[in-house]
Design a protein around this motif. Structure first.
Motif, PDB file in Angstrom:
ATOM      1  N   VAL A  90      -7.519  64.707 -41.487  1.00 42.19           N
ATOM      2  CA  VAL A  90      -8.254  65.481 -40.550  1.00 42.19           C
ATOM      3  C   VAL A  90      -8.157  67.027 -40.794  1.00 42.19           C
ATOM      4  O   VAL A  90      -8.838  67.827 -40.840  1.00 42.19           O
ATOM      5  N   LYS A 125     -12.714  71.183 -33.676  1.00 43.03           N
ATOM      6  CA  LYS A 125     -13.365  70.217 -34.921  1.00 43.03           C
ATOM      7  C   LYS A 125     -12.270  69.049 -34.931  1.00 43.03           C
ATOM      8  O   LYS A 125     -12.606  68.024 -35.090  1.00 43.03           O
ATOM      9  N   ARG A 166     -12.857  65.280 -34.554  1.00 40.71           N
ATOM     10  CA  ARG A 166     -12.782  64.067 -35.284  1.00 40.71           C
ATOM     11  C   ARG A 166     -11.872  63.040 -35.022  1.00 40.71           C
ATOM     12  O   ARG A 166     -12.048  61.825 -35.123  1.00 40.71           O
TER      13      ARG A 166
END
Length: 86
Positions: free
Chosen positions: A1, A29, A33
């Motif tokens: 990630v 973000k 994720r």
């Protein structure tokens, strides 16, 4: 990630997120994720556990929500059910 979000080819287990170019937007973000992957993680975790290996110690799979024993429709009276299904 982290590789995807930060656009890096390689991330080591002891690399720290912010030293590799992470910022507040990219941290959001990462958390989004990880949540989408099924982990129960908070933004604060990334700030307090900045290395991959450290973050891994607090990541937990999200607990499945148990199915309710009765659906909302089942809680209606027979008369209300009939009225709604007409």
């Amino acid at each position: 990630v982290w590789q995807e979000v930060l656009g890096l080819e390689r991330v080591g287990r002891n690399d720290t997120f912010f030293a590799m170019g992470g910022d507040s937007i990219s941290s959001l973000k990462v958390v989004a994720r990880l949540r989408a992957m099924g982990y129960d993680v908070e933004l604060q975790h990334l700030f307090t556990h900045q290395a991959v290996a450290e973050l891994a110690t607090v990541l937990r799979p999200r607990q499945a929500v148990p199915e309710p024993t009765a659906g909302a429709f089942d809680l209606l009276s027979p008369a209300d059910r009939e009225r709604l299904t007409r």
